[in-house]
Scaffold this motif. Structure first.
Motif, PDB file in Angstrom:
ATOM      1  N   VAL A  79       0.855  -1.183   0.000  1.00 34.33           N
ATOM      2  CA  VAL A  79       0.000   0.000   0.000  1.00 34.33           C
ATOM      3  C   VAL A  79       0.893   1.235   0.000  1.00 34.33           C
ATOM      4  N   TRP A  80       0.627   2.136  -0.917  1.00 35.86           N
ATOM      5  CA  TRP A  80       1.363   3.385  -1.041  1.00 35.86           C
ATOM      6  C   TRP A  80       0.383   4.559  -0.942  1.00 35.86           C
ATOM      7  N   ALA A  81       0.910   5.708  -0.545  1.00 34.32           N
ATOM      8  CA  ALA A  81       0.086   6.923  -0.493  1.00 34.32           C
ATOM      9  C   ALA A  81       0.975   8.142  -0.548  1.00 34.32           C
ATOM     10  N   ASP A  82       0.395   9.237  -0.995  1.00 33.08           N
ATOM     11  CA  ASP A  82       1.117  10.504  -1.020  1.00 33.08           C
ATOM     12  C   ASP A  82       1.297  11.013   0.408  1.00 33.08           C
ATOM     13  N   ARG A  83       2.505  11.450   0.765  1.00 32.29           N
ATOM     14  CA  ARG A  83       2.809  11.870   2.134  1.00 32.29           C
ATOM     15  C   ARG A  83       1.923  13.024   2.583  1.00 32.29           C
ATOM     16  N   GLU A  84       1.677  13.956   1.686  1.00 34.11           N
ATOM     17  CA  GLU A  84       0.873  15.121   2.057  1.00 34.11           C
ATOM     18  C   GLU A  84      -0.566  14.721   2.361  1.00 34.11           C
ATOM     19  N   GLN A  85      -1.098  13.783   1.576  1.00 33.33           N
ATOM     20  CA  GLN A  85      -2.450  13.318   1.840  1.00 33.33           C
ATOM     21  C   GLN A  85      -2.522  12.567   3.173  1.00 33.33           C
ATOM     22  N   LEU A  86      -1.510  11.774   3.455  1.00 31.01           N
ATOM     23  CA  LEU A  86      -1.508  11.006   4.698  1.00 31.01           C
ATOM     24  C   LEU A  86      -1.520  11.910   5.926  1.00 31.01           C
ATOM     25  N   ALA A  87      -0.995  13.107   5.787  1.00 29.37           N
ATOM     26  CA  ALA A  87      -0.949  14.025   6.926  1.00 29.37           C
ATOM     27  C   ALA A  87      -2.310  14.642   7.223  1.00 29.37           C
ATOM     28  N   GLY A  88      -3.269  14.477   6.300  1.00 31.40           N
ATOM     29  CA  GLY A  88      -4.585  15.066   6.504  1.00 31.40           C
ATOM     30  C   GLY A  88      -5.556  14.088   7.127  1.00 31.40           C
ATOM     31  N   SER A  89      -6.838  14.375   6.959  1.00 30.69           N
ATOM     32  CA  SER A  89      -7.899  13.524   7.476  1.00 30.69           C
ATOM     33  C   SER A  89      -8.969  13.376   6.410  1.00 30.69           C
ATOM     34  N   GLY A  90     -10.009  12.634   6.736  1.00 31.08           N
ATOM     35  CA  GLY A  90     -11.045  12.382   5.748  1.00 31.08           C
ATOM     36  C   GLY A  90     -10.607  11.304   4.780  1.00 31.08           C
ATOM     37  N   ARG A  91     -11.156  11.335   3.581  1.00 34.37           N
ATOM     38  CA  ARG A  91     -10.808  10.285   2.631  1.00 34.37           C
ATOM     39  C   ARG A  91      -9.634  10.719   1.759  1.00 34.37           C
ATOM     40  N   ALA A 121       9.273  15.617  -8.283  1.00 37.46           N
ATOM     41  CA  ALA A 121       8.987  17.046  -8.173  1.00 37.46           C
ATOM     42  C   ALA A 121       7.510  17.313  -8.375  1.00 37.46           C
ATOM     43  N   MET A 122       6.978  18.236  -7.571  1.00 39.98           N
ATOM     44  CA  MET A 122       5.594  18.661  -7.682  1.00 39.98           C
ATOM     45  C   MET A 122       5.402  19.376  -9.013  1.00 39.98           C
ATOM     46  N   VAL A 123       4.357  18.993  -9.754  1.00 34.50           N
ATOM     47  CA  VAL A 123       4.116  19.606 -11.053  1.00 34.50           C
ATOM     48  C   VAL A 123       3.898  21.110 -10.869  1.00 34.50           C
ATOM     49  N   GLY A 124       4.625  21.914 -11.642  1.00 34.15           N
ATOM     50  CA  GLY A 124       4.466  23.358 -11.578  1.00 34.15           C
ATOM     51  C   GLY A 124       5.217  24.015 -10.443  1.00 34.15           C
ATOM     52  N   ASP A 125       5.826  23.211  -9.538  1.00 38.37           N
ATOM     53  CA  ASP A 125       6.539  23.793  -8.392  1.00 38.37           C
ATOM     54  C   ASP A 125       7.693  22.874  -8.008  1.00 38.37           C
ATOM     55  N   PRO A 126       8.834  22.973  -8.699  1.00 39.65           N
ATOM     56  CA  PRO A 126       9.963  22.076  -8.431  1.00 39.65           C
ATOM     57  C   PRO A 126      10.518  22.188  -7.019  1.00 39.65           C
ATOM     58  N   GLN A 127      10.224  23.275  -6.328  1.00 42.27           N
ATOM     59  CA  GLN A 127      10.742  23.449  -4.974  1.00 42.27           C
ATOM     60  C   GLN A 127       9.931  22.695  -3.930  1.00 42.27           C
ATOM     61  N   ASP A 128       8.815  22.104  -4.332  1.00 42.16           N
ATOM     62  CA  ASP A 128       7.944  21.402  -3.385  1.00 42.16           C
ATOM     63  C   ASP A 128       7.903  19.930  -3.767  1.00 42.16           C
ATOM     64  N   PRO A 129       8.831  19.121  -3.277  1.00 40.54           N
ATOM     65  CA  PRO A 129       8.894  17.720  -3.708  1.00 40.54           C
ATOM     66  C   PRO A 129       7.684  16.922  -3.250  1.00 40.54           C
ATOM     67  N   ARG A 130       7.242  16.068  -4.118  1.00 42.36           N
ATOM     68  CA  ARG A 130       6.126  15.177  -3.827  1.00 42.36           C
ATOM     69  C   ARG A 130       6.691  13.820  -3.436  1.00 42.36           C
ATOM     70  N   VAL A 131       6.251  13.286  -2.331  1.00 47.36           N
ATOM     71  CA  VAL A 131       6.813  12.055  -1.801  1.00 47.36           C
ATOM     72  C   VAL A 131       5.711  11.011  -1.650  1.00 47.36           C
ATOM     73  N   GLY A 132       5.970   9.818  -2.185  1.00 53.32           N
ATOM     74  CA  GLY A 132       5.084   8.688  -1.987  1.00 53.32           C
ATOM     75  C   GLY A 132       5.689   7.735  -0.980  1.00 53.32           C
ATOM     76  N   LEU A 133       4.907   7.312  -0.006  1.00 53.03           N
ATOM     77  CA  LEU A 133       5.399   6.440   1.060  1.00 53.03           C
ATOM     78  C   LEU A 133       4.711   5.080   1.002  1.00 53.03           C
ATOM     79  N   ARG A 134       5.488   4.045   1.293  1.00 50.54           N
ATOM     80  CA  ARG A 134       4.935   2.696   1.396  1.00 50.54           C
ATOM     81  C   ARG A 134       4.574   2.412   2.844  1.00 50.54           C
ATOM     82  N   TRP A 135       3.406   1.830   3.044  1.00 49.52           N
ATOM     83  CA  TRP A 135       3.003   1.367   4.373  1.00 49.52           C
ATOM     84  C   TRP A 135       3.942   0.225   4.738  1.00 49.52           C
ATOM     85  N   GLN A 136       4.689   0.386   5.814  1.00 50.81           N
ATOM     86  CA  GLN A 136       5.685  -0.622   6.183  1.00 50.81           C
ATOM     87  C   GLN A 136       5.040  -1.999   6.322  1.00 50.81           C
TER      88      GLN A 136
END
Length: 518
Positions: free
Chosen positions: A436-448, A468-483
């Motif tokens: 199972v993988w998910a975007d780190r930023e989404q995991l930090a939130g709540s809801g679905r 790199a985040m599309v349109g913003d190279p300074q904001d890296p997008r990270v995908g994390l695997r559920w250990q």
């Protein structure tokens, strides 16, 4: 007279079932199309018809003039309340949304407000028409009763078929509701004429009042702009909407919404720009697993379960010219909308199969396996149950080449993903590795949020992916695997449910997400 009563019963029964079918589609842009939507619609319409049957029985009279006057009023009320649903939904939806209810509460309340009144008045007509028909032939009550019941049932069948196969596809939900209102109004006319001869003043007053109400309703509808369609395209499957995304992206781009959920965001000039985090993660993970990074990327054969805006197939067609891409999209209108409004070129990919993905995979030649299969099919926020089961997992594995993988987007709760856990447990009965993988930023939130489930023969060699985040190279997008140890513990603690074709309670597992209105 008996023929008139039978014909009106046939028409009003058909009209009430047309409204029931249209109700689900009409609600879809506001609350989505799910099991909850259809449950609420069927329950409310049946409640209205049942209550109307009871009240109509109380109001029934053998006196034809009195009964005709009442029928004219009831059918006029059915016409007005049916037509009123067109502008009313635009006023009710924002109000209901602001109440803070969950999805189920919003669906139930909107359905009650919009569709109980027309069902109530339609239900009142049936016992009154039947009483009049029996009074016209008192010597044959049983035969008359049987004929009227048969006409009511035949009307219901006809209305269901016409709504599903003709009206919505040809004239849309708004046109269909207005046509139903016109049918009710036309049915009221002969009864108003018969009542006029017995009570001309009362009938004239009732007619003038009805006319004023109809005029006010027409003015409201025009002022609210309610006749403008809510959909860019209204197909047999979805309310398809496209909208300009340029203000958010800073580039020419568009998003596609199917019913109530965004199904893709396409950039006009660069198909490889992937705005949605879960789409970018799917792309990155697939490229890492299949070695598709760099100029020496090997040819790959890919199958997509669901097309939507064709965002990722379009990106791969542009960046992996040697790839053989096959997409199964159930709705041809979705493909046309992506072509006409989202810069998708159907000729850029190998094949588009318009039909159910499971059937398409079942019929696919076994000697032409895929390196990757991507599952991206949704009904609102829930996955189609038959694309989640153990049997489907076996079919997927049989259509994968050695070393191939399956990636599936899964919408669930950020902290208690009950459907996701059941899905992982199920697919582990077929695949040695399920991640199972998910975007780190989404995991930090709540809801679905949108997870990414991976099924393969071997684990991914890394636990995180950075892009790199599309349109913003300074904001890296990270995908994390559920250990894996933590995931295994959660799956074990969640229960022992295995999703099968016989039992795949997707909506029940996702009920907390729906009720939370995430």
């Amino acid at each position: 007279m008996r023929a008139l009563y039978a014909a009106v019963l046939l028409l009003t029964s058909a009209a009430s079932l047309v409204v029931e079918i249209v109700a689900g589609r009409m609600l879809a842009p506001y609350v989505g199309m799910s099991l909850y939507t259809w449950t609420a619609v069927i329950a409310v319409v049946l409640a209205g018809l049942s209550l109307g049957n009871g009240l109509g029985g109380v109001w029934s009279r053998d006196d034809r003039a009195t009964a005709s006057g009442r029928l004219a009023l009831i059918l006029a009320a059915a016409a007005l309340t049916t037509a009123a649903a067109v502008p009313l939904i635009r006023a009710v939806a924002p109000w209901v949304e602001g109440l803070g209810l969950g999805v189920v509460g919003r669906i139930g309340l909107m359905t009650l407000i919009l569709f109980l009144p027309p069902s109530l008045f339609a239900g009142m007509a049936a016992p009154m028409l039947t009483r009049l028909a029996m009074a016209a032939r008192p010597d044959r009550p049983g035969a008359t009763l049987g004929i009227m019941y048969a006409m009511g049932s035949a009307g219901g069948i006809a209305g269901t078929l016409l709504a599903g196969y003709v009206f919505i596809s040809w004239i849309g939900t708004i046109g269909t509701l207005l046509a139903v209102a016109a049918v009710y109004a036309l049915c009221a006319l002969p009864f108003a004429f018969m009542a006029r001869r017995a009570a001309p003043r009362r009938t004239a007053l009732a007619g003038a009042t009805t006319g004023l109400l109809a005029g006010a309703l027409g003015l409201w509808t025009h002022t609210a702009g309610a006749l403008a369609p809510a959909c860019t395209v209204e197909s047999d499957y979805y309310c398809i909407r496209t909208a300009d995304f340029s203000a958010d992206s800073g580039r020419p781009s568009t998003l596609m919404v199917l019913d109530h959920m965004v199904h893709g965001i396409n950039d006009r000039d660069d198909p490889a720009l992937l705005y949605a985090p879960y789409v970018a993660l799917t792309d990155r993970l697939a490229r890492v697993r299949l070695g598709l990074i760099g100029p020496e990327a090997p040819p790959v054969r890919a199958f997509f379960v669901g097309g939507g805006a064709y965002t990722l197939p379009r990106a791969w067609a542009a960046t992996l010219p040697e790839a053989e891409i096959v997409v199964a999209e159930v709705d041809p209108a979705v493909t046309r909308a992506a072509r006409d409004h989202a810069w998708f070129d159907p000729a850029s990919i190998a094949r588009i199969l318009h039909g159910d993905a499971r059937r398409a995979l079942r019929d696919w030649p076994v000697d032409r396996p895929f390196d990757i299969i991507v599952g991206d099919a949704f009904h609102d926020f829930s996955a189609p149950p038959h694309l989640s089961t153990q049997e489907f997992a076996r079919l997927i594995r049989a259509r994968l080449a050695e070393g191939g993988l399956y990636l599936m987007n899964v919408v669930d709760d950020a902290h208690d993903p009950r459907f996701l856990l059941a899905l992982v447990r199920t697919w582990r009965t077929v695949f040695p590795t399920v991640e199972v993988w998910a975007d780190r930023e989404q995991l930090a939130g709540s809801g679905r949020i949108t997870y990414l489930m991976l099924a393969a023969d071997a684990p991914t060699p890394v636990a995180a992916l950075t892009g790199a985040m599309v349109g913003d190279p300074q904001d890296p997008r990270v995908g994390l695997r559920w250990q894996p140890p933590a995931l295994a513990a959660r799956v074990a603690a969640d229960g022992d449910l295995i999703l099968t074709d016989d039992l795949a309670p997707v909506d029940r597992l996702l009920a907390p997400v729906a009720n939370a209105g995430g």
